[in-house]
Motif scaffolding. Structure first.
Motif, short mmCIF file in Angstrom:
data_model
loop_
_atom_site.label_atom_id
_atom_site.label_comp_id
_atom_site.label_asym_id
_atom_site.label_seq_id
_atom_site.Cartn_x
_atom_site.Cartn_y
_atom_site.Cartn_z
N ALA A 1 0.83 -1.21 0.00
CA ALA A 1 0.00 0.00 0.00
C ALA A 1 0.87 1.25 0.00
N GLN A 2 0.33 2.31 -0.56
CA GLN A 2 0.97 3.63 -0.55
C GLN A 2 0.14 4.55 0.36
N VAL A 3 0.79 5.21 1.26
CA VAL A 3 0.11 6.11 2.21
C VAL A 3 0.52 7.54 1.90
N GLN A 4 -0.47 8.39 1.70
CA GLN A 4 -0.24 9.81 1.41
C GLN A 4 -0.83 10.64 2.54
N VAL A 5 -0.01 11.50 3.12
CA VAL A 5 -0.44 12.32 4.26
C VAL A 5 -0.44 13.79 3.82
N GLY A 6 -1.59 14.44 3.99
CA GLY A 6 -1.71 15.85 3.66
C GLY A 6 -1.44 16.73 4.87
N GLU A 7 -1.85 17.99 4.77
CA GLU A 7 -1.65 18.92 5.87
C GLU A 7 -2.62 18.58 7.01
N LEU A 8 -2.07 18.46 8.21
CA LEU A 8 -2.86 18.07 9.38
C LEU A 8 -2.71 19.12 10.46
N PRO A 9 -3.71 19.98 10.67
CA PRO A 9 -3.59 21.04 11.70
C PRO A 9 -3.73 20.49 13.11
N ALA A 10 -3.39 21.31 14.05
CA ALA A 10 -3.47 20.93 15.47
C ALA A 10 -4.92 20.97 15.94
N VAL A 11 -5.23 20.12 16.94
CA VAL A 11 -6.56 20.09 17.53
C VAL A 11 -6.42 20.13 19.06
N TRP A 12 -7.57 20.09 19.74
CA TRP A 12 -7.58 20.13 21.20
C TRP A 12 -8.12 18.79 21.71
N GLY A 13 -7.35 18.09 22.55
CA GLY A 13 -7.82 16.82 23.07
C GLY A 13 -6.74 16.09 23.83
N ASP A 14 -6.98 14.80 24.02
CA ASP A 14 -6.02 13.95 24.73
C ASP A 14 -5.13 13.27 23.69
N PRO A 15 -3.82 13.44 23.75
CA PRO A 15 -2.95 12.91 22.70
C PRO A 15 -2.97 11.39 22.61
N THR A 16 -3.03 10.70 23.76
CA THR A 16 -3.03 9.24 23.73
C THR A 16 -4.31 8.70 23.10
N ALA A 17 -5.46 9.29 23.50
CA ALA A 17 -6.73 8.83 22.96
C ALA A 17 -6.82 9.11 21.46
N LEU A 18 -6.37 10.29 21.02
CA LEU A 18 -6.45 10.62 19.59
C LEU A 18 -5.49 9.76 18.78
N GLU A 19 -4.34 9.41 19.35
CA GLU A 19 -3.43 8.50 18.63
C GLU A 19 -4.09 7.13 18.46
N GLN A 20 -4.84 6.66 19.49
CA GLN A 20 -5.57 5.41 19.37
C GLN A 20 -6.63 5.50 18.28
N VAL A 21 -7.33 6.68 18.17
CA VAL A 21 -8.34 6.86 17.14
C VAL A 21 -7.73 6.71 15.76
N PHE A 22 -6.65 7.45 15.49
CA PHE A 22 -6.03 7.38 14.15
C PHE A 22 -5.42 6.00 13.90
N ALA A 23 -4.93 5.37 14.96
CA ALA A 23 -4.40 4.01 14.79
C ALA A 23 -5.49 3.05 14.36
N ASN A 24 -6.67 3.15 14.97
CA ASN A 24 -7.78 2.27 14.59
C ASN A 24 -8.21 2.53 13.15
N LEU A 25 -8.36 3.83 12.77
CA LEU A 25 -8.84 4.15 11.43
C LEU A 25 -7.83 3.75 10.36
N ILE A 26 -6.55 4.07 10.61
CA ILE A 26 -5.52 3.71 9.61
C ILE A 26 -5.36 2.20 9.55
N GLY A 27 -5.38 1.55 10.72
CA GLY A 27 -5.29 0.09 10.73
C GLY A 27 -6.47 -0.55 10.03
#
Length: 559
Positions: A400-426
């Motif tokens: 697979a090829q993964v392309q990442v665009g511009e990703l601005p900052a948000v407000w939240g819990d870094p560990t929980a949001l990393e789990q969210v993106f891990a689930n979606l990308i996985g």
């Protein structure tokens, strides 16, 4: 009567009066100018008549001197009589508008002609030295020279002209007096009409304007208004509008009071419902937690007894090998032990392991609602590369090829949001279509119009896709649409939805079977108003997302 009509009347009446005075003043001025012109005309007539008398008298005196001196060379210049005749013509022109004076000018001309004829005869006698005839002529002077008649005619003409001049002078004086009177009347009348207009305005408008202003102040102060002003003009209509506005404001206040009471009642009901939901959620979580722990005991027992049964089967096989049973019976028993009991034990252990995994998933779901988040600024551009690096093995395996665009900052819990993106990308990696080269794209899309405090991210793949009928239950727990593709319990997307909602956002998906899937999630942007309080709420961000939901609860955004 309208104010404009009243104003026009207040302007028109003085204007008409002043116009009449002005016309009279113009007439008086014209009369005065005419009288002065006639006075100047009379003076010019008198001057012209005198200019006629002097040459004739001078010629008569000169002729008498020549006769007394016996001057036979004396001759009256012809220019004298030509000049006199010319002056008589000018005098006739000056009095051409007066027939009586014109008649007198004719008589004067005739008298001058008689004087000229007598002078010519005397000069002829003087030149011929006829002394005796001259003496006779002078002896009969009163009847022959016509000088007295000339004087008489000219005197009568001048007396009439003086009389006319006196009349004209009197008319001029009267015109000037009338002009002065009209000027005084115009000034005085203007002052009177201005005073009258001011009085009428003060009496008919000022008081009502004061009442209107007072009602406007009362309306601004939310006080009862004074009675309607009488009349049918603009002031009365404006006052009526103020009363109508006051009535509508009172009605609006009553409606607002009812709305506020209803809103307060509904807010209380919502608070009670939220509290009930919170308690129910807490009870459900506690129930899941306790049930999960309680279920582990029989599972452990089942696992233990299955192991005991396995050991018992091993001992039974050993005993059968040492027994004296017939070979046919021994084989039959071994087949039951190996095939039937062994297969049953295998399914039992598999079911126990599956139930254990489900219990672990339930425990993870119950813990999601109890975890305390550390709200802070989260750089999504940092956590997404970490997730991709951790999945490099699976990504390479899927080619697979993964392309990442511009990703601005948000407000939240870094560990929980990393789990969210891990689930979606996985999830995107696991469900790629092996028949074509995989492609995964991660980026942001603009928020809907009117929403300024959210950042919308997406994870898009060209994988297997999701049937449209399955989209409504996509984020429910234990939903596996491609059960044979990847191992798992089907709680990843449920965990993603719970974490995103606790951050005050929302997650949804768009998919076409056989084409690919795009997952969207909205998160409060860093520094947005109220971002620090976004955890465990769905107020503004979720309401903003709900504005663009389709019939399946998914926000439709084209990329």
């Amino acid at each position: 009567m309208r104010l404009t009509t009243k104003g026009l009347l207040l302007i028109a009446i003085p204007a008409l009066f002043e116009l009449a005075l002005l016309s009279g003043l113009v007439k008086a001025q014209s009369d005065a100018a005419e009288a002065e012109r006639w006075a100047v005309h009379g003076q010019e007539v008198m001057h012209q008549s005198t200019a006629i008398l002097d040459p004739v008298l001078g010629e008569s005196v000169a002729l008498r001197g020549a006769v007394l001196a016996g001057d036979t060379r004396f001759v009256t210049p012809v220019s004298v009589w030509v000049d006199v005749d010319r002056r008589i013509d000018q005098l006739a022109e000056l009095v051409s508008d007066n027939p009586a004076q014109v008649e007198r000018v004719v008589q004067v001309r005739q008298a001058v002609q008689a004087c000229r004829q007598w002078s010519d005869r005397i000069q002829d006698l003087l030149h011929s030295r006829r002394r005796k005839d001259l003496v006779d002529r002078f002896g009969d002077l009163a009847q022959s020279d016509g000088l007295d008649d000339f004087r008489l005619q000219l005197s009568a003409f001048q007396m009439e002209e003086r009389r006319l001049d006196a009349l004209r002078t009197a008319a001029a004086e009267a015109a000037r007096e009338r002009q002065q009177t009209l000027v005084v009347a115009a000034v005085f009348g203007s002052l009177v009409f201005v005073a009258l207009a001011v009085w009428l305005f003060t009496r008919g408008v000022r008081g009502r304007l004061a009442l209107l202003s007072d009602n406007a102040g009362r309306l601004a102060g939310n006080e009862p208004l004074a009675p309607l002003a009488p009349g049918r003009d603009e002031i009365a209509r404006l006052d009526l509008t103020l009363h109508e506005t006051s009535r509508r404001l009172l009605e609006a206040e009553r409606i607002q009071a009812r709305f506020q009471a209803d809103l307060a009642r509904r807010a209380d009901e919502l608070a009670r419902i939220n509290e009930t939901l919170r308690q129910q959620t807490q009870e459900n979580e506690m129930f899941i937690y306790s049930v999960s722990h309680d279920l582990r005991v029989p599972l452990v027992n089942l696992q233990g007894f299955s192991k005991e049964l396995t050991r018992a089967c091993d001992e039974l096989r050993a005993a059968l090998r040492e027994s004296s049973l017939a070979a046919q019976m021994r084989q039959r028993i071994e087949r039951v032990v190996d095939d039937d009991i062994g297969e049953a034990l295998h399914y039992l252990q598999t079911a126990v392991l599956r139930a254990s995994h489900i219990i672990d998933a339930l425990l993870r779901l119950s813990r999601i609602g109890r975890v305390e988040y550390r709200q802070q600024r989260v750089e999504v551009r940092d956590i997404v590369p970490r997730v991709i690096d951790a999945m490099q093995g699976s990504i390479r395996a899927r080619r697979a090829q993964v392309q990442v665009g511009e990703l601005p900052a948000v407000w939240g819990d870094p560990t929980a949001l990393e789990q969210v993106f891990a689930n979606l990308i996985g999830n995107a990696v696991n469900y790629l279509d092996t028949s074509r080269e995989g492609r995964i794209e991660i980026g942001t899309t603009p928020a809907p119009p009117g929403v300024h405090s959210l950042r919308i991210f997406y994870v898009r793949d060209n994988g297997l896709g999701i049937p449209a009928i399955a989209l409504p239950r996509l984020f429910n727990a234990f939903q596996r649409l491609h059960g044979t593709a990847v191992a798992g319990e089907g709680i990843g997307l449920a965990l993603v939805r719970r974490v995103v909602e606790r951050h005050g956002g929302r997650v949804w998906a768009e998919s076409a079977e056989g084409v690919g899937t795009t997952f969207y999630l909205s998160l409060p942007e860093a520094g947005a108003p109220g971002a620090s309080a976004a955890g465990d709420t769905r107020a503004a961000p979720e309401a903003a997302n709900d504005q663009a939901m389709d019939g399946q609860g998914n926000l439709r955004i084209g990329l």
